[in-house]
Design a protein around this motif. Sequence first.
Motif, PDB file in Angstrom:
ATOM      1  N   THR A   1       0.816  -1.214   0.000  1.00  0.00           N
ATOM      2  CA  THR A   1       0.000   0.000   0.000  1.00  0.00           C
ATOM      3  C   THR A   1       0.855   1.272   0.000  1.00  0.00           C
ATOM      4  N   LYS A   2       2.157   1.102  -0.040  1.00  0.00           N
ATOM      5  CA  LYS A   2       3.081   2.236   0.068  1.00  0.00           C
ATOM      6  C   LYS A   2       2.823   3.320  -0.977  1.00  0.00           C
ATOM      7  N   ASP A   3       2.613   2.926  -2.238  1.00  0.00           N
ATOM      8  CA  ASP A   3       2.436   3.916  -3.304  1.00  0.00           C
ATOM      9  C   ASP A   3       1.185   4.762  -3.109  1.00  0.00           C
ATOM     10  N   ILE A   4       0.176   4.197  -2.472  1.00  0.00           N
ATOM     11  CA  ILE A   4      -1.026   4.975  -2.169  1.00  0.00           C
ATOM     12  C   ILE A   4      -0.729   5.966  -1.055  1.00  0.00           C
ATOM     13  N   ILE A   5      -0.186   5.473   0.024  1.00  0.00           N
ATOM     14  CA  ILE A   5       0.039   6.298   1.224  1.00  0.00           C
ATOM     15  C   ILE A   5       1.026   7.428   0.947  1.00  0.00           C
ATOM     16  N   GLU A   6       2.081   7.134   0.201  1.00  0.00           N
ATOM     17  CA  GLU A   6       3.102   8.160  -0.051  1.00  0.00           C
ATOM     18  C   GLU A   6       2.601   9.260  -0.983  1.00  0.00           C
ATOM     19  N   ASN A   7       1.473   9.046  -1.631  1.00  0.00           N
ATOM     20  CA  ASN A   7       0.899  10.085  -2.489  1.00  0.00           C
ATOM     21  C   ASN A   7      -0.254  10.819  -1.819  1.00  0.00           C
ATOM     22  N   CYS A   8      -0.414  10.590  -0.523  1.00  0.00           N
ATOM     23  CA  CYS A   8      -1.394  11.346   0.255  1.00  0.00           C
ATOM     24  C   CYS A   8      -0.704  12.590   0.814  1.00  0.00           C
ATOM     25  N   PRO A   9      -1.202  13.790   0.516  1.00  0.00           N
ATOM     26  CA  PRO A   9      -0.512  15.021   0.949  1.00  0.00           C
ATOM     27  C   PRO A   9      -0.565  15.265   2.453  1.00  0.00           C
ATOM     28  N   PHE A  10      -1.357  14.476   3.173  1.00  0.00           N
ATOM     29  CA  PHE A  10      -1.506  14.694   4.612  1.00  0.00           C
ATOM     30  C   PHE A  10      -0.670  13.722   5.445  1.00  0.00           C
ATOM     31  N   VAL A  11       0.040  12.828   4.762  1.00  0.00           N
ATOM     32  CA  VAL A  11       0.917  11.877   5.446  1.00  0.00           C
ATOM     33  C   VAL A  11       2.361  12.327   5.255  1.00  0.00           C
ATOM     34  N   ASP A  12       3.065  12.479   6.361  1.00  0.00           N
ATOM     35  CA  ASP A  12       4.453  12.960   6.294  1.00  0.00           C
ATOM     36  C   ASP A  12       5.450  11.845   6.009  1.00  0.00           C
ATOM     37  N   SER A  13       5.174  10.650   6.518  1.00  0.00           N
ATOM     38  CA  SER A  13       6.101   9.544   6.267  1.00  0.00           C
ATOM     39  C   SER A  13       5.382   8.201   6.366  1.00  0.00           C
ATOM     40  N   PHE A  14       5.905   7.251   5.640  1.00  0.00           N
ATOM     41  CA  PHE A  14       5.366   5.887   5.615  1.00  0.00           C
ATOM     42  C   PHE A  14       6.364   4.947   6.281  1.00  0.00           C
ATOM     43  N   ILE A  15       5.868   4.094   7.154  1.00  0.00           N
ATOM     44  CA  ILE A  15       6.690   3.074   7.785  1.00  0.00           C
ATOM     45  C   ILE A  15       6.156   1.711   7.362  1.00  0.00           C
ATOM     46  N   SER A  16       7.030   0.883   6.834  1.00  0.00           N
ATOM     47  CA  SER A  16       6.632  -0.444   6.382  1.00  0.00           C
ATOM     48  C   SER A  16       6.644  -1.439   7.537  1.00  0.00           C
ATOM     49  N   TRP A  17       5.474  -2.017   7.810  1.00  0.00           N
ATOM     50  CA  TRP A  17       5.414  -3.053   8.839  1.00  0.00           C
ATOM     51  C   TRP A  17       6.223  -4.269   8.410  1.00  0.00           C
ATOM     52  N   ASP A  18       6.241  -4.546   7.118  1.00  0.00           N
ATOM     53  CA  ASP A  18       7.012  -5.677   6.609  1.00  0.00           C
ATOM     54  C   ASP A  18       8.500  -5.511   6.938  1.00  0.00           C
ATOM     55  N   ALA A  19       8.955  -4.258   6.918  1.00  0.00           N
ATOM     56  CA  ALA A  19      10.383  -3.989   7.156  1.00  0.00           C
ATOM     57  C   ALA A  19      10.748  -3.997   8.635  1.00  0.00           C
ATOM     58  N   ILE A  20       9.839  -3.558   9.506  1.00  0.00           N
ATOM     59  CA  ILE A  20      10.202  -3.406  10.923  1.00  0.00           C
ATOM     60  C   ILE A  20       9.643  -4.510  11.821  1.00  0.00           C
ATOM     61  N   GLU A  21       8.868  -5.425  11.241  1.00  0.00           N
ATOM     62  CA  GLU A  21       8.151  -6.428  12.045  1.00  0.00           C
ATOM     63  C   GLU A  21       9.061  -7.186  13.019  1.00  0.00           C
ATOM     64  N   LYS A  22      10.229  -7.603  12.558  1.00  0.00           N
ATOM     65  CA  LYS A  22      11.106  -8.426  13.399  1.00  0.00           C
ATOM     66  C   LYS A  22      11.787  -7.620  14.512  1.00  0.00           C
ATOM     67  N   ASN A  23      11.884  -6.308  14.326  1.00  0.00           N
ATOM     68  CA  ASN A  23      12.514  -5.452  15.342  1.00  0.00           C
ATOM     69  C   ASN A  23      11.591  -4.296  15.710  1.00  0.00           C
ATOM     70  N   ALA A  24      10.303  -4.612  15.848  1.00  0.00           N
ATOM     71  CA  ALA A  24       9.287  -3.564  15.987  1.00  0.00           C
ATOM     72  C   ALA A  24       9.495  -2.691  17.220  1.00  0.00           C
TER      73      ALA A  24
END
Length: 330
Positions: free
Chosen positions: A44-67
């Motif tokens: 869903t990253k491409d959707i979220i990163e094109n929302c003007p009201f969201v400053d940053s996207f964090i991927s759960w897939d990337a941080i799951e193991k060290n959340a």
Amino acid sequence: MNLKKIILSRTDAIGDVILTLPLTAYLKKVFPETEIIFLGKDYTKDIIENCPFVDSFISWDAIEKNAVSEFQKINADAILHIFPKSQIAKAASKAGIPIRVGTSHRAYHWNTCNRIISFSRKRSDMHEAQLNFQLLKGLDINYIPELEEFKDINLIEPKQELREDLKEILNNGKFNLILHPGSKGSAREWGVDRFAELIKLLPKSKIQIFITGTKKEGLLFRKDLVVPFPDVVDLTGLLSLKDLMLFIKNCDGIVAESTGPLHIGSVLGIHAIGIYPPIRPMHPGRWAPIGKKTKVFVKEKKCSDCRKSGRCKCMREIASIEVADYITAL
């Protein structure tokens, strides 16, 4: 309330994410200096990163193991568990995020959240986009907007340009219409045969039709929706989410069931035409698209016959001629 960073946690599907974006717009209005962080899945990253009201996207897939450590690095003041997930709730609690807001309908929230909000999504008459605002009570905000308030907000503003090869297949002299027949099992479906009937009824001289979906879906319905119709353009399995989003933006309309592409079309301002079942909680009262140019086809009756079978007779009763007449009148 002085909040420097707020995490919105929603790690489910595209349509669900899009219906959470009005919340980001409201938070930016109330807390203009606050960093709005969206925790989501990679797809869903491409959707979220094109929302003007969201400053940053964090991927759960990337941080799951060290959340836990990753949450500590973010150093957020609050997290709203919009899509409840026990692993995220536990990690946010262990990381010591000061304000942790969750629904009372998840037992693990009682041990991991310090602001519990009691409401039921399944039993509510509210739209999904409105229900998300219930969690703002955890930030001492008691406000539920009317759906009309969402229609004038540009929730997605793509920064990229459509690929040249996709630009070339658009017909500037016709109404460019996407048919998205599949749902990957996330929604009740109208049926491939109904989409085939719709193609037959739409005037080729005025409407250019494109079929979208996954590669697997293309294999299932290509023989019924593409092979018999030489003017139909088959794009199944050929578009990334970013490509699909940009292609939708450049088209005039889309017909789909209650799926992500329908919601993408609605917030991008094209004609978003949805085919829905009346069964709760899948009905349009909960999941209708929220843009300016939306139309929902649904049989207005109380019915739960498809709860066990998965095949919705009420949707099948929506005649393709009804949909075709609406499109040709646009």
